[in-house]
Every structure is written in C-alpha cells, then in structure tokens.
Motif scaffolding. Sequence first.
Motif, PDB file in Angstrom:
ATOM      1  N   PRO A  23       0.647  -1.263  -0.499  1.00 12.45           N
ATOM      2  CA  PRO A  23      -0.161   0.063   0.486  1.00 12.45           C
ATOM      3  C   PRO A  23       0.238   1.277  -0.340  1.00 12.45           C
ATOM      4  N   LEU A  24       2.065   1.331   0.939  1.00 13.69           N
ATOM      5  CA  LEU A  24       2.981   2.334   0.546  1.00 13.69           C
ATOM      6  C   LEU A  24       2.985   3.032  -0.822  1.00 13.69           C
ATOM      7  N   ALA A  25       3.665   1.480  -1.537  1.00 17.47           N
ATOM      8  CA  ALA A  25       3.910   2.114  -3.395  1.00 17.47           C
ATOM      9  C   ALA A  25       2.770   3.058  -3.937  1.00 17.47           C
ATOM     10  N   GLY A  26       1.419   2.227  -3.580  1.00 15.17           N
ATOM     11  CA  GLY A  26      -0.128   3.205  -3.714  1.00 15.17           C
ATOM     12  C   GLY A  26       0.114   4.454  -3.754  1.00 15.17           C
ATOM     13  N   ILE A  27       0.036   4.530  -2.101  1.00 13.62           N
ATOM     14  CA  ILE A  27      -0.028   5.987  -2.269  1.00 13.62           C
ATOM     15  C   ILE A  27       1.151   7.340  -2.134  1.00 13.62           C
ATOM     16  N   HIS A  28       2.510   6.100  -2.434  1.00  9.64           N
ATOM     17  CA  HIS A  28       3.857   7.260  -3.020  1.00  9.64           C
ATOM     18  C   HIS A  28       2.860   8.035  -4.436  1.00  9.64           C
ATOM     19  N   SER A  29       2.363   6.847  -5.083  1.00  7.48           N
ATOM     20  CA  SER A  29       2.206   7.269  -6.599  1.00  7.48           C
ATOM     21  C   SER A  29       0.834   8.380  -6.778  1.00  7.48           C
ATOM     22  N   ALA A  30      -0.014   7.830  -5.208  1.00  4.00           N
ATOM     23  CA  ALA A  30      -1.186   8.852  -5.491  1.00  4.00           C
ATOM     24  C   ALA A  30      -0.292  10.708  -4.474  1.00  4.00           C
ATOM     25  N   THR A  41      -6.382   9.013   2.145  1.00  4.68           N
ATOM     26  CA  THR A  41      -6.985   7.766   1.400  1.00  4.68           C
ATOM     27  C   THR A  41      -7.925   7.012   1.860  1.00  4.68           C
ATOM     28  N   LEU A  42      -8.553   6.212   1.187  1.00  3.70           N
ATOM     29  CA  LEU A  42      -9.757   5.311   2.248  1.00  3.70           C
ATOM     30  C   LEU A  42      -9.400   3.761   1.243  1.00  3.70           C
ATOM     31  N   ASP A  73     -11.676   2.898  15.379  1.00  2.28           N
ATOM     32  CA  ASP A  73     -13.396   2.463  15.497  1.00  2.28           C
ATOM     33  C   ASP A  73     -12.962   1.609  15.799  1.00  2.28           C
ATOM     34  N   ASN A  74     -14.215   1.828  17.195  1.00  2.56           N
ATOM     35  CA  ASN A  74     -13.903   0.526  17.662  1.00  2.56           C
ATOM     36  C   ASN A  74     -12.915  -0.170  18.554  1.00  2.56           C
ATOM     37  N   ASN A  75     -11.505   0.348  18.705  1.00  3.69           N
ATOM     38  CA  ASN A  75     -10.699   0.093  19.207  1.00  3.69           C
ATOM     39  C   ASN A  75      -9.914  -0.420  17.687  1.00  3.69           C
ATOM     40  N   ASN A  76     -10.445  -0.408  16.460  1.00  2.00           N
ATOM     41  CA  ASN A  76      -9.508  -1.146  15.317  1.00  2.00           C
ATOM     42  C   ASN A  76      -8.370   0.075  14.894  1.00  2.00           C
ATOM     43  N   GLU A  77      -7.869   0.009  14.668  1.00  2.00           N
ATOM     44  CA  GLU A  77      -7.042   0.559  14.007  1.00  2.00           C
ATOM     45  C   GLU A  77      -6.874   0.548  11.951  1.00  2.00           C
ATOM     46  N   HIS A  78      -7.506   1.866  11.518  1.00  2.00           N
ATOM     47  CA  HIS A  78      -7.218   1.786  10.034  1.00  2.00           C
ATOM     48  C   HIS A  78      -6.111   2.881   9.663  1.00  2.00           C
ATOM     49  N   PRO A  79      -5.166   2.363   9.372  1.00  2.00           N
ATOM     50  CA  PRO A  79      -4.257   2.700   9.036  1.00  2.00           C
ATOM     51  C   PRO A  79      -4.218   3.396   7.429  1.00  2.00           C
ATOM     52  N   LEU A  80      -5.489   3.235   6.544  1.00  2.00           N
ATOM     53  CA  LEU A  80      -4.855   3.179   5.235  1.00  2.00           C
ATOM     54  C   LEU A  80      -6.530   4.193   4.817  1.00  2.00           C
ATOM     55  N   MET A  81      -6.981   4.731   6.127  1.00  2.00           N
ATOM     56  CA  MET A  81      -8.259   5.233   5.758  1.00  2.00           C
ATOM     57  C   MET A  81      -7.381   6.715   6.516  1.00  2.00           C
ATOM     58  N   SER A 114      -3.956   9.441  15.350  1.00  2.00           N
ATOM     59  CA  SER A 114      -5.402   8.845  15.072  1.00  2.00           C
ATOM     60  C   SER A 114      -6.735  10.296  16.250  1.00  2.00           C
ATOM     61  N   LEU A 115      -7.690   9.528  15.592  1.00  2.00           N
ATOM     62  CA  LEU A 115      -8.956   9.959  15.607  1.00  2.00           C
ATOM     63  C   LEU A 115      -9.978   8.560  15.673  1.00  2.00           C
ATOM     64  N   GLU A 116     -10.537   8.215  16.824  1.00  2.00           N
ATOM     65  CA  GLU A 116     -11.323   7.516  17.419  1.00  2.00           C
ATOM     66  C   GLU A 116     -12.296   8.063  16.994  1.00  2.00           C
ATOM     67  N   LEU A 117     -13.378   6.976  15.684  1.00  2.00           N
ATOM     68  CA  LEU A 117     -14.874   7.359  15.384  1.00  2.00           C
ATOM     69  C   LEU A 117     -16.149   6.600  16.445  1.00  2.00           C
TER      70      LEU A 117
END
Length: 142
Positions: A23-30, A41-42, A73-81, A114-117
């Motif tokens: 995913p980091l390569a994709g983020i780099h391209s973006a 990124t989502l 969210d709900n103690n789950n981390e979503h680093p790609l969001m 991070s932001l807890e939703l």
Amino acid sequence: NKDQYMKLGIPLVSDQYPDFQGPLAGIHSALSICKTEYLVTLTCDSPYIPNKCITHLYNHLIDTDSDFCYIKDNNNEHPLMNIMKTDLISSIEEYLDSGQNKVFQWIKTLNYTSLELPHDTIINVNNEVDFNMLKEQYSDEN
C-alpha cells in the motif's frame, strides 16, 4: 483489473515502485500526482465513509498540528484510512528505498495522530453478505 478500471473513465495511476511494494507504494504514486496540500486515502473494502469523517480527520490533523491522521473505530486501527500532508512523499521514498514497506512502521516515523470515531462508523465489506447488509442499511436511509 487494469482494463476494468480504465472503463470507468477516470485516471489510473500505477505504482512507481516495482515488485509490488504494498500500500505504501500506491500512496506514494497518489502523492506524486496530488496537486493539493493534503491527500486522503480510503480502503476499497469500506465503500461507505460519511463525508463528516473526512472533515473530522482534517480538523483533527490541523488541531493537533500533525502531518498524518488515521481513523480508529471500536479499538480497530485503520491506517490506510487517513489524511496526510502531501510533503510526506520524500519520507515515503526514503522508507521504501531503504527496503521497508510496513505501513504502521512508516507511520511511527511521522508526526502522527489518530482519530477515534463512534462504534460501527467504518463498515468493512468482505463478501456478498456484508455487501447486501450495507446496501439494505443505506437504502433504508434514503
């Protein structure tokens, strides 16, 4: 899937790093084509993200004077969001060029937050049952 995406009539950006670096390569391209100060990124397995989530991410990034902010969210981390400053491209390049590609390890090198939703804000869709439940839930709202 490149041919299928091309049919959508939107720009398709390929990874600039060879041998699938994740995913980091994709983020780099973006980041390499981003013309704004921030990039959001989502993930594709969470097709419904309320607009207010993006606003909250942005506000939290600014309020905390951070360079990168991801969703929890709900103690789950979503680093790609996430939302990030686009000047992080050199940081990703250095990280990938060093042979590393772990998202969380890269994030830990940054000025991040991070932001807890609220619980169940992020809904993952990993199969047809999940998709039908999501479709039913949001068709009831319209």
